[in-house]
Motif scaffolding. Structure first.
Motif, PDB file in Angstrom:
ATOM      1  N   ILE A  30       0.851  -1.189   0.000  1.00  0.00           N
ATOM      2  CA  ILE A  30       0.000   0.000   0.000  1.00  0.00           C
ATOM      3  C   ILE A  30       0.887   1.239   0.000  1.00  0.00           C
ATOM      4  CG2 ILE A  30      -1.664   1.335   1.369  1.00  0.00           C
ATOM      5  CD1 ILE A  30      -2.823  -1.268   2.375  1.00  0.00           C
ATOM      6  N   VAL A  31       0.528   2.206  -0.831  1.00  0.00           N
ATOM      7  CA  VAL A  31       1.204   3.497  -0.873  1.00  0.00           C
ATOM      8  C   VAL A  31       0.261   4.515  -0.224  1.00  0.00           C
ATOM      9  CG1 VAL A  31       2.133   5.309  -2.352  1.00  0.00           C
ATOM     10  CG2 VAL A  31       2.435   2.924  -2.980  1.00  0.00           C
ATOM     11  N   VAL A  32       0.726   5.180   0.839  1.00  0.00           N
ATOM     12  CA  VAL A  32      -0.065   6.216   1.506  1.00  0.00           C
ATOM     13  C   VAL A  32       0.577   7.558   1.186  1.00  0.00           C
ATOM     14  CG1 VAL A  32      -0.920   7.124   3.694  1.00  0.00           C
ATOM     15  CG2 VAL A  32      -0.713   4.655   3.367  1.00  0.00           C
ATOM     16  N   ASP A  33      -0.144   8.393   0.429  1.00  0.00           N
ATOM     17  CA  ASP A  33       0.306   9.758   0.158  1.00  0.00           C
ATOM     18  C   ASP A  33      -0.276  10.657   1.242  1.00  0.00           C
ATOM     19  OD1 ASP A  33       1.760   9.229  -2.191  1.00  0.00           O
ATOM     20  OD2 ASP A  33      -0.078   9.249  -3.384  1.00  0.00           O
ATOM     21  N   ALA A  34       0.555  11.076   2.184  1.00  0.00           N
ATOM     22  CA  ALA A  34       0.109  11.901   3.308  1.00  0.00           C
ATOM     23  C   ALA A  34       0.393  13.365   3.003  1.00  0.00           C
ATOM     24  CB  ALA A  34       0.817  11.477   4.587  1.00  0.00           C
ATOM     25  N   ASP A  35      -0.619  14.209   3.195  1.00  0.00           N
ATOM     26  CA  ASP A  35      -0.480  15.621   2.846  1.00  0.00           C
ATOM     27  C   ASP A  35      -1.180  16.486   3.885  1.00  0.00           C
ATOM     28  OD1 ASP A  35       0.302  17.801   1.368  1.00  0.00           O
ATOM     29  OD2 ASP A  35      -1.244  17.577  -0.164  1.00  0.00           O
ATOM     30  N   PHE A  36      -0.763  17.742   3.978  1.00  0.00           N
ATOM     31  CA  PHE A  36      -1.404  18.722   4.843  1.00  0.00           C
ATOM     32  C   PHE A  36      -1.621  20.003   4.052  1.00  0.00           C
ATOM     33  CE2 PHE A  36       3.148  19.134   5.472  1.00  0.00           C
ATOM     34  CZ  PHE A  36       3.365  20.496   5.388  1.00  0.00           C
ATOM     35  N   THR A  40      -2.030  27.264   5.606  1.00  0.00           N
ATOM     36  CA  THR A  40      -2.458  27.595   6.960  1.00  0.00           C
ATOM     37  C   THR A  40      -1.736  28.872   7.391  1.00  0.00           C
ATOM     38  OG1 THR A  40      -0.717  26.254   7.926  1.00  0.00           O
ATOM     39  CG2 THR A  40      -2.835  25.181   7.611  1.00  0.00           C
ATOM     40  N   PRO A  41      -2.222  29.545   8.439  1.00  0.00           N
ATOM     41  CA  PRO A  41      -1.512  30.748   8.905  1.00  0.00           C
ATOM     42  C   PRO A  41      -0.069  30.442   9.306  1.00  0.00           C
ATOM     43  CG  PRO A  41      -3.650  30.581   9.958  1.00  0.00           C
ATOM     44  CD  PRO A  41      -3.447  29.325   9.180  1.00  0.00           C
ATOM     45  N   LEU A  42       0.176  29.266   9.812  1.00  0.00           N
ATOM     46  CA  LEU A  42       1.528  28.848  10.184  1.00  0.00           C
ATOM     47  C   LEU A  42       1.850  27.553   9.436  1.00  0.00           C
ATOM     48  CD1 LEU A  42       1.063  29.482  13.963  1.00  0.00           C
ATOM     49  CD2 LEU A  42       2.409  30.870  12.413  1.00  0.00           C
ATOM     50  N   PRO A  43       2.213  27.658   8.143  1.00  0.00           N
ATOM     51  CA  PRO A  43       2.383  26.441   7.350  1.00  0.00           C
ATOM     52  C   PRO A  43       3.491  25.530   7.860  1.00  0.00           C
ATOM     53  CG  PRO A  43       3.177  28.345   6.158  1.00  0.00           C
ATOM     54  CD  PRO A  43       2.516  28.852   7.395  1.00  0.00           C
ATOM     55  N   TYR A  44       4.460  26.097   8.571  1.00  0.00           N
ATOM     56  CA  TYR A  44       5.540  25.264   9.073  1.00  0.00           C
ATOM     57  C   TYR A  44       5.094  24.400  10.252  1.00  0.00           C
ATOM     58  CZ  TYR A  44       5.833  29.054  12.455  1.00  0.00           C
ATOM     59  OH  TYR A  44       5.520  29.991  13.402  1.00  0.00           O
ATOM     60  N   ALA A  45       3.941  24.708  10.842  1.00  0.00           N
ATOM     61  CA  ALA A  45       3.483  23.958  12.015  1.00  0.00           C
ATOM     62  C   ALA A  45       3.324  22.468  11.700  1.00  0.00           C
ATOM     63  CB  ALA A  45       2.168  24.529  12.536  1.00  0.00           C
ATOM     64  N   PHE A  46       2.725  22.148  10.559  1.00  0.00           N
ATOM     65  CA  PHE A  46       2.520  20.738  10.217  1.00  0.00           C
ATOM     66  C   PHE A  46       3.820  20.043   9.827  1.00  0.00           C
ATOM     67  CE2 PHE A  46      -1.990  21.681  10.032  1.00  0.00           C
ATOM     68  CZ  PHE A  46      -2.532  20.509  10.522  1.00  0.00           C
ATOM     69  N   SER A  64       6.366   9.773   7.185  1.00  0.00           N
ATOM     70  CA  SER A  64       6.600  11.197   6.982  1.00  0.00           C
ATOM     71  C   SER A  64       5.566  11.732   6.006  1.00  0.00           C
ATOM     72  CB  SER A  64       8.011  11.429   6.439  1.00  0.00           C
ATOM     73  OG  SER A  64       8.145  10.804   5.173  1.00  0.00           O
ATOM     74  N   TRP A  65       5.516  13.062   5.885  1.00  0.00           N
ATOM     75  CA  TRP A  65       4.624  13.664   4.891  1.00  0.00           C
ATOM     76  C   TRP A  65       5.162  13.317   3.512  1.00  0.00           C
ATOM     77  CZ3 TRP A  65       0.305  14.788   6.942  1.00  0.00           C
ATOM     78  CH2 TRP A  65       0.229  15.305   8.222  1.00  0.00           C
ATOM     79  N   GLY A  66       4.268  13.043   2.603  1.00  0.00           N
ATOM     80  CA  GLY A  66       4.664  12.624   1.263  1.00  0.00           C
ATOM     81  C   GLY A  66       4.278  11.177   1.042  1.00  0.00           C
ATOM     82  N   LEU A 126      -7.549  20.289   9.501  1.00  0.00           N
ATOM     83  CA  LEU A 126      -7.034  21.580   9.947  1.00  0.00           C
ATOM     84  C   LEU A 126      -7.459  21.908  11.365  1.00  0.00           C
ATOM     85  CD1 LEU A 126      -7.586  23.555   6.664  1.00  0.00           C
ATOM     86  CD2 LEU A 126      -5.455  22.680   7.587  1.00  0.00           C
ATOM     87  N   SER A 127      -8.244  21.049  11.979  1.00  0.00           N
ATOM     88  CA  SER A 127      -8.717  21.276  13.342  1.00  0.00           C
ATOM     89  C   SER A 127      -8.975  19.933  13.992  1.00  0.00           C
ATOM     90  CB  SER A 127     -10.000  22.104  13.309  1.00  0.00           C
ATOM     91  OG  SER A 127     -10.589  22.148  14.582  1.00  0.00           O
ATOM     92  N   ARG A 128      -8.880  19.894  15.309  1.00  0.00           N
ATOM     93  CA  ARG A 128      -9.099  18.617  15.991  1.00  0.00           C
ATOM     94  C   ARG A 128     -10.566  18.207  15.989  1.00  0.00           C
ATOM     95  NH1 ARG A 128      -9.695  18.972  22.238  1.00  0.00           N
ATOM     96  NH2 ARG A 128     -10.434  21.080  22.459  1.00  0.00           N
ATOM     97  N   ILE A 129     -11.469  19.107  15.642  1.00  0.00           N
ATOM     98  CA  ILE A 129     -12.888  18.752  15.646  1.00  0.00           C
ATOM     99  C   ILE A 129     -13.322  18.066  14.353  1.00  0.00           C
ATOM    100  CG2 ILE A 129     -13.529  20.511  17.314  1.00  0.00           C
ATOM    101  CD1 ILE A 129     -14.536  22.238  15.051  1.00  0.00           C
TER     102      ILE A 129
END
Length: 173
Positions: A30-36, A40-46, A64-66, A126-129
């Motif tokens: 399985i290939v999982v492409d993970a993205d964020f 966002t106001p603080l793009p480096y946060a993710f 990792s992301w990607g 983008l939010s925990r909810i």
């Protein structure tokens, strides 16, 4: 039958049809492409967070992301992906409540055929909810994006009112 802790996507029921995953020739797994969301106001946060991938209850190391490729035997796999913020990000930028508390859970049942890899796309919430999104193709909009747009609009309106009040005081003051 779905596992008892399976998280259904928004609007889905246990009787809803599963998304159709189309295996492509390649290494079996399985290939999982993970993205964020990059805007966002603080793009480096993710960037300081990481996706957590669990397949049939076993965590996949070094994610990792990607693109993350996980070699697996043929079969049907329960895949759960979430975002794990570090302590600094958790307390300062992403309202998770506690460091290490995962956000953006998303589940899928993904088939793997011999000699094929199955691609799935995870989009962090983008939010925990909000739950994350996991499916054969990326969604048009990230989960929780409309909440971010409302927050940006409210901030812009507040900024415009403050600038207007300052200009009024300088010009007519």
């Amino acid at each position: 039958m779905l596992p008892p802790d399976f998280i259904l996507p928004h609007g889905a029921t246990p009787q809803s049809p599963m998304p159709e995953y189309i295996p492509e020739p390649g290494d079996t797994g399985i290939v999982v492409d993970a993205d964020f969301y990059k805007w966002t106001p603080l793009p480096y946060a993710f960037r300081f967070c990481r996706p957590r991938i669990v397949m049939n209850g076993q965590e996949v190391p070094d994610t990792s992301w990607g693109t993350n490729f996980v070699p697996l035997a043929p079969g049907l796999y329960h895949v759960r992906v979430s975002t794990v913020p570090n302590w600094f990000i958790a307390w300062n930028f992403i309202p998770t409540g506690a460091p290490g508390q995962e956000i953006g859970f998303a589940d899928a049942m993904i088939p793997v055929r011999h000699g094929h890899r199955t691609r799935t796309c995870y989009q962090a919430s983008l939010s925990r909810i909000y739950a994350g999104a996991l499916g054969p193709e990326p969604r048009e909009h990230f989960p929780g994006r409309h909440l971010l747009l409302v927050a940006h609009g409210a901030f812009g309106l507040l900024l415009a009112v403050l600038v207007g009040m300052s200009l009024y005081k300088v010009l007519f003051g």
